[in-house]
Design a protein around this motif. Structure first.
Motif, mmCIF file in Angstrom:
data_model
loop_
_atom_site.group_PDB
_atom_site.id
_atom_site.type_symbol
_atom_site.label_atom_id
_atom_site.label_comp_id
_atom_site.label_asym_id
_atom_site.label_seq_id
_atom_site.Cartn_x
_atom_site.Cartn_y
_atom_site.Cartn_z
ATOM 1 N N ALA B 13 46.827 7.336 23.830
ATOM 2 C CA ALA B 13 47.230 7.736 25.185
ATOM 3 C C ALA B 13 47.474 9.233 25.215
ATOM 4 C CB ALA B 13 48.499 6.993 25.610
ATOM 5 N N SER B 14 47.386 9.781 26.399
ATOM 6 C CA SER B 14 47.576 11.218 26.518
ATOM 7 C C SER B 14 49.044 11.600 26.435
ATOM 8 C CB SER B 14 47.013 11.715 27.849
ATOM 9 O OG SER B 14 47.696 11.077 28.901
ATOM 10 N N SER B 15 49.934 10.630 26.626
ATOM 11 C CA SER B 15 51.356 10.941 26.554
ATOM 12 C C SER B 15 51.778 11.046 25.099
ATOM 13 C CB SER B 15 52.158 9.841 27.257
ATOM 14 O OG SER B 15 52.003 8.647 26.539
ATOM 15 N N SER B 16 53.049 11.321 24.941
ATOM 16 C CA SER B 16 53.552 11.475 23.585
ATOM 17 C C SER B 16 53.563 10.150 22.844
ATOM 18 C CB SER B 16 54.965 12.043 23.634
ATOM 19 O OG SER B 16 55.789 11.175 24.365
ATOM 20 N N MET B 17 53.580 9.076 23.589
ATOM 21 C CA MET B 17 53.573 7.782 22.934
ATOM 22 C C MET B 17 52.134 7.388 22.635
ATOM 23 S SD MET B 17 56.422 5.822 25.178
ATOM 24 C CE MET B 17 56.294 4.356 24.161
ATOM 25 N N VAL B 43 35.769 4.800 16.268
ATOM 26 C CA VAL B 43 37.011 5.364 16.806
ATOM 27 C C VAL B 43 36.783 5.793 18.246
ATOM 28 C CG1 VAL B 43 38.710 7.190 16.572
ATOM 29 C CG2 VAL B 43 37.701 6.121 14.536
ATOM 30 N N ILE B 44 37.640 5.286 19.133
ATOM 31 C CA ILE B 44 37.567 5.664 20.550
ATOM 32 C C ILE B 44 38.815 6.450 20.870
ATOM 33 C CG2 ILE B 44 37.394 4.826 22.893
ATOM 34 C CD1 ILE B 44 36.223 2.258 21.739
ATOM 35 N N ASP B 45 38.653 7.661 21.255
ATOM 36 C CA ASP B 45 39.847 8.442 21.574
ATOM 37 C C ASP B 45 40.108 8.443 23.076
ATOM 38 O OD1 ASP B 45 38.136 11.569 21.002
ATOM 39 O OD2 ASP B 45 38.188 10.259 22.751
ATOM 40 N N ALA B 46 41.231 9.048 23.399
ATOM 41 C CA ALA B 46 41.666 8.978 24.798
ATOM 42 C C ALA B 46 40.774 9.777 25.706
ATOM 43 C CB ALA B 46 43.095 9.495 24.918
ATOM 44 N N ALA B 47 40.052 10.708 25.139
ATOM 45 C CA ALA B 47 39.199 11.528 25.992
ATOM 46 C C ALA B 47 37.914 10.814 26.367
ATOM 47 C CB ALA B 47 38.865 12.822 25.274
ATOM 48 N N LEU B 111 39.749 -2.227 27.329
ATOM 49 C CA LEU B 111 40.506 -1.081 26.816
ATOM 50 C C LEU B 111 40.240 0.179 27.624
ATOM 51 C CD1 LEU B 111 40.085 -1.737 23.010
ATOM 52 C CD2 LEU B 111 42.190 -1.894 24.334
ATOM 53 N N GLU B 112 39.020 0.323 28.062
ATOM 54 C CA GLU B 112 38.717 1.502 28.861
ATOM 55 C C GLU B 112 39.427 1.436 30.214
ATOM 56 O OE1 GLU B 112 34.370 2.889 27.211
ATOM 57 O OE2 GLU B 112 34.506 1.705 29.031
ATOM 58 N N ARG B 113 39.484 0.242 30.760
ATOM 59 C CA ARG B 113 40.219 0.093 32.022
ATOM 60 C C ARG B 113 41.684 0.467 31.833
ATOM 61 N NH1 ARG B 113 37.622 -4.708 32.824
ATOM 62 N NH2 ARG B 113 39.494 -5.876 32.247
ATOM 63 N N LYS B 114 42.242 -0.054 30.751
ATOM 64 C CA LYS B 114 43.648 0.249 30.491
ATOM 65 C C LYS B 114 43.847 1.747 30.302
ATOM 66 C CE LYS B 114 46.584 -2.373 29.768
ATOM 67 N NZ LYS B 114 47.614 -2.899 30.682
ATOM 68 N N GLU B 115 42.934 2.341 29.607
ATOM 69 C CA GLU B 115 43.052 3.766 29.364
ATOM 70 C C GLU B 115 42.968 4.554 30.670
ATOM 71 O OE1 GLU B 115 44.010 5.471 27.076
ATOM 72 O OE2 GLU B 115 43.438 7.456 27.797
ATOM 73 N N ASP B 116 42.077 4.111 31.539
ATOM 74 C CA ASP B 116 41.973 4.777 32.832
ATOM 75 C C ASP B 116 43.280 4.662 33.612
ATOM 76 O OD1 ASP B 116 39.441 5.501 32.226
ATOM 77 O OD2 ASP B 116 38.477 3.885 33.376
ATOM 78 N N GLU B 117 43.875 3.468 33.550
ATOM 79 C CA GLU B 117 45.140 3.267 34.271
ATOM 80 C C GLU B 117 46.224 4.178 33.712
ATOM 81 O OE1 GLU B 117 46.025 -0.859 33.975
ATOM 82 O OE2 GLU B 117 44.353 -1.467 35.257
ATOM 83 N N ARG B 118 46.254 4.247 32.377
ATOM 84 C CA ARG B 118 47.272 5.110 31.763
ATOM 85 C C ARG B 118 47.056 6.565 32.162
ATOM 86 N NH1 ARG B 118 46.168 2.152 27.001
ATOM 87 N NH2 ARG B 118 47.710 0.538 26.648
ATOM 88 N N ALA B 119 45.851 6.960 32.160
ATOM 89 C CA ALA B 119 45.550 8.345 32.538
ATOM 90 C C ALA B 119 45.966 8.619 33.977
ATOM 91 C CB ALA B 119 44.066 8.617 32.351
ATOM 92 N N ALA B 120 45.733 7.631 34.833
ATOM 93 C CA ALA B 120 46.126 7.806 36.238
ATOM 94 C C ALA B 120 47.632 7.925 36.371
ATOM 95 C CB ALA B 120 45.601 6.619 37.058
ATOM 96 N N LYS B 121 48.350 7.077 35.625
ATOM 97 C CA LYS B 121 49.814 7.138 35.681
ATOM 98 C C LYS B 121 50.320 8.474 35.169
ATOM 99 C CE LYS B 121 50.975 2.235 35.328
ATOM 100 N NZ LYS B 121 51.555 1.177 34.477
#
Lengths: 305, 551
Positions: B13-17, B43-47, B111-121
């Motif tokens: 995630a892009s956050s500290s967590m 390996v899939i990174d947040a970017a 996972l990509e959907r989740k990542e998109d949601e996290r990025a939006a938040k």
């Protein structure tokens, strides 16, 4: 702008009084404390235009140290604004109180009524109450003087305080203490008679003795914190054992006390003197409270010839 | 032969967590020669640099050689098979591999959907933080007169729970001091060091909810620990966090919405205490009740239903804050506020309507009293009097009210903010702290008048000077008896309070602010009497030095 400010200040000062600020003090060190009156330190300017006190009505002329709510009534001339009172040269200022309505029975005069307390530090003996009328300009007239005799309560001298030809009591044992506790004086006479709050006049042998009071009895504070045993006639000779009995500490942690004995001395010139002979001090803790059921603290032995 | 392909998918995630997900896929392979080469990591990174789901075929790590196709894994699909479908070239494991790949695609999509949601938040949170930062920059440096009644909401603080507080330690000198005791034992001496206020606050603030709890420790009237704020609010916020919420409903112990000084926090107050009249009307600024406030555009409203028994700010004892009447007080203020970066204007009108209380007397027992009529110190005939017991007398209530107008002005110049504010209050039977109103006892209503004006000038960010004129008349209808005649008398008190202080700016010690303030109160009143017995000004000026630390 500055002119406006100056005028504003003048108006404000004018609304608050023209004489400038007056000092406020509880004046508890003063020998007299007058209820609802204002204490003005120092002397007041004297001016015949201040009017005069024309009459004084007092119950008696004997003041007792610590006495409360004495009443003094009288009249002043109609031009008076207030009446001022002080105790001779002992006072450091005047108490002033506005005068009341014109008296219909005495045309041209106004009534006043003073209620005052007597301080504990007021000197014993003769003194003079001074009353003066104060006029519109704040100056007082010449004082009206009333002679008084100041006596004390703990060591009751009677009128001897003001007239040395009157004999004082023959002997006195007095106890004083510093806290509001129920402390009792207990004296065992040579005849093994015990004089205390339980038997304030002692037995038949020492029948002339009397205990003046039970100070702070049951922790009801009376403001005295002292009591005394008085013999109007000479006590039987012998050794008198003196005890201090802390009946109840009344919330205090400790108490310090002083026991003093006085005897009458005949000066052989028709006058008498009450002289202090011995003075003993001590202290008691709250845990030493007896409730009247334990042995009190022995303090000293006093011998009467 | 079994071929083990292991896919490890890590999502950062892009956050500290950091959160991760691992998918292990085991595929059987009959060729043992390829087994060693088949342990691969994807390996899939947040970017979003992971390969598309459709390409999630086992590949070797970058830089390594692709696995050599075996005879059983031709590079071209066999003739007759649908080239559009993903098929394993291994004839025996093709269906299983296809199923595994399908599952892998689904997982990747998930996972990509989740990542998109996290990025939006995270983007939304960053937007809020940016907005709060902008708000903070707007309100920082503003004088305390802005946003009164809505702080700390308008300060653009972060949401969540936080701690804070302040400490006021002072030395007071008074001309009234005397080394004596009042009847009852209270010292007449007022010259002393004291902890005037020691406040510790816990505040919580969320989008629709806010709460605060504040304790006060002081030695103003002896060591004291008590509650000063305790309230919960529901609010509908203005999208611009620098502005007050549209609606804020508060229940609990909070400021009475009356005038300006009462709503102004003790922390923000530059002068040592509120004006004389304000202290008389409200011995403490806080009371318990329901409060509704908010703002739309420049308009502000603040109304409340409260007990009508303010908690005394100078520590408390006995029935402090206990309301003896069933009827609450209705208090409110309506006003406007126009804050700008270089000036502000605020004004309002307030009202109060409530009920006061005249306490009845307890029943008494019979007594014997000695009256020393002849003043000889002994009981004589006729000096013992009986005082029969009396029945209890009922308590009574009376109405009280007040109206108030306040105005606050400020302008920013090169040397700092200049603030001017003033209030006028007309009250009836409202004195609860100085000459407590009791029209039942007096027989007529007691009318009060309060006026004050104050000026504060910042001298750079390091110093302040100020002046306040304060007038309070506890009884505008007072009569004095002079030589047997009743004449109108002045009960008013004028107080002139020059002030100077040094300020420790906020940035110097992060998280801490402070100031050292000197104030002299020159008081003109009619509490004394001159030698004629006429009311006169009494010497009761006072001087205060206060050190305040905020954290």
């Amino acid at each position: 702008m500055s002119r406006l400010s100056s005028w504003s200040m003048l108006v404000l000062l004018g609304s608050a009084g023209c004489e400038g600020p007056v000092e406020w003090t509880a004046a508890l060190e003063e020998p007299l404390r007058v209820t609802n009156a204002w204490f003005v330190p120092g002397d007041l300017p004297v001016d015949d235009a201040g009017g005069a006190v024309t009459s004084i009505d007092a119950a008696n002329g004997i003041l007792i140290q610590g006495q409360r709510n004495r009443v003094l009534t009288g009249r002043v001339t109609a031009d008076a604004y207030s009446v001022a009172i002080r105790l001779g040269d002992t006072s450091s200022g005047w108490w002033v109180l506005p005068v009341a309505d014109a008296n219909p029975l005495f045309p041209g005069e106004r009534d006043f009524l003073l209620r005052y307390d007597v301080g504990f530090d007021i000197p014993l003996g003769g003194n003079t109450l001074q009353l003066a009328s104060v006029g519109e300009d704040g100056a007082r007239g010449l004082p009206f003087e009333l002679s008084v005799c100041v006596n004390e309560e703990l060591v009751p001298r009677g009128l001897h305080a003001c007239d040395p030809t009157i004999p004082p009591p023959a002997a006195i044992i007095a106890i004083e203490w510093d806290r509001n506790v129920d402390l009792d004086l207990v004296v065992r006479t040579p005849s093994n008679d015990v004089i205390s709050w339980k038997s304030p006049r002692g037995g038949e042998v020492d029948g002339s003795a009397r205990l003046t009071r039970d100070s702070n009895a049951a922790c009801v504070t009376d403001g005295r914190n002292g009591e005394s045993l008085v013999w109007d006639n000479p006590p039987p000779p012998g050794n008198y054992l003196v005890y201090a009995d802390l009946f109840e500490a009344c919330g205090s942690e400790s108490v310090l006390f002083t026991i003093t004995d006085y005897v009458r001395q005949d000066n052989l010139d028709g006058t008498f003197t009450l002289i202090e002979r011995t003075r003993s001090s001590g202290g008691l803790l709250d845990v030493q409270a007896t409730g009247g059921a334990k042995q009190p603290l022995y303090v000293t032995t006093i011998a009467f010839p | 032969m079994v071929l083990h392909w292991i896919y490890v998918l890590t999502v950062s995630a892009s956050s500290s967590m950091t959160q991760g997900a691992t998918v292990e896929i085991t595929i059987e392979d009959d060729d043992p020669s390829t087994q060693a080469e088949d342990d691969e990591e994807l390996v899939i990174d947040a970017a979003g640099t992971a390969p598309p789901a459709g390409e999630a075929t086992p590949v070797a790590a970058e830089g390594s050689d692709p696995p050599a196709p075996s005879a059983a894994t031709p590079s071209e699909p066999p003739v007759g098979e649908d080239p559009g479908t993903v098929t394993d070239t291994h004839p025996q494991t093709s269906p299983e591999l296809a199923e595994e790949l399908r599952q892998l695609r689904e997982r990747l999509e998930y996972l990509e959907r989740k990542e998109d949601e996290r990025a939006a938040k995270a983007a939304a949170k960053q937007a809020i933080a940016d907005e709060q930062k902008r708000t903070r920059s707007k309100v920082e440096g503003r004088p305390s007169a802005v946003g009164v009644g809505f702080k700390p909401l308008s300060a653009g603080s972060d949401w969540g729970v936080r701690f804070g507080g302040y400490l006021q330690v002072q030395y007071l000198w008074s001309a009234l001091s005397e080394d004596q005791l009042m009847q009852g034992g209270t010292p007449l001496n007022r010259n002393r060091f004291m902890v005037r206020r020691g406040r510790l606050t816990v505040e919580g603030e969320w989008k629709y909810i806010a709460a605060a709890f504040q304790l006060d420790a002081s030695t103003t009237r002896g060591a004291f620990l008590g509650i000063r704020q305790a309230h919960v609010s529901a609010l509908w916020r203005n999208p611009d966090a620098s502005k007050p919420p549209y609606i804020m409903a508060t229940v609990g112990l909070t400021e009475a919405p009356f005038g300006y000084e009462v709503r102004l926090g003790q922390r923000e107050m530059i002068f040592m205490e509120r004006s004389t009249g304000s202290l008389a009307f409200f011995p403490g600024p806080v009371d318990i009740g329901l409060r509704l406030r908010g703002g739309v555009g420049p308009f502000r409203y603040d109304v409340a239903v409260m007990n009508g028994a303010p908690l005394d700010d100078r520590a408390g004892s006995g029935a402090n804050g206990l309301d003896p009447t069933t009827m609450p007080d209705f208090i409110g203020r309506f006003g406007v506020e126009v804050p700008a970066s270089k000036y502000f204007v605020a004004a309002g009108a307030s009202f109060l309507a409530g009920q006061g209380f005249h306490a009845g007397l307890d029943a008494t027992k019979n007594q014997v009293q000695w009256q020393d009529i002849n003043e000889n110190g002994a009981i004589d005939t006729g000096e013992l009097v009986s005082i029969p017991g009396t029945a209890a007398t009922p308590s009574e209530t009376f109405s009280r009210w007040a109206v108030n107008a306040d105005v606050e002005l400020g302008i920013r110049s090169r040397i700092g903010w200049s603030q001017l504010w003033a209030e006028v209050t007309l009250g009836s039977n409202l004195d609860r702290g100085l000459y407590v109103s009791d029209p039942v006892e007096v027989g007529s209503d007691l009318r009060q008048l309060q006026v004050y004006a104050a000026l504060i000038q910042e001298l750079t960010k390091w110093a302040i000077v100020g002046f306040r004129y304060d007038f309070y008349d506890p009884n505008t209808d007072l009569l004095d008896r002079r030589r047997g005649v009743f004449v109108p008398a002045q009960a008013g008190m004028h107080t002139f309070s020059p002030l100077a202080g040094a300020v420790l700016p906020e940035n110097l010690a992060p998280g801490f602010r402070g100031r050292l303030v000197f104030q002299y109160d020159a008081i003109l009143d009619a509490l004394g009497r001159d030698s004629r017995g006429v009311p006169a000004d009494v010497k009761n000026d006072q001087f205060t030095v206060r050190l305040q630390g905020e954290f």
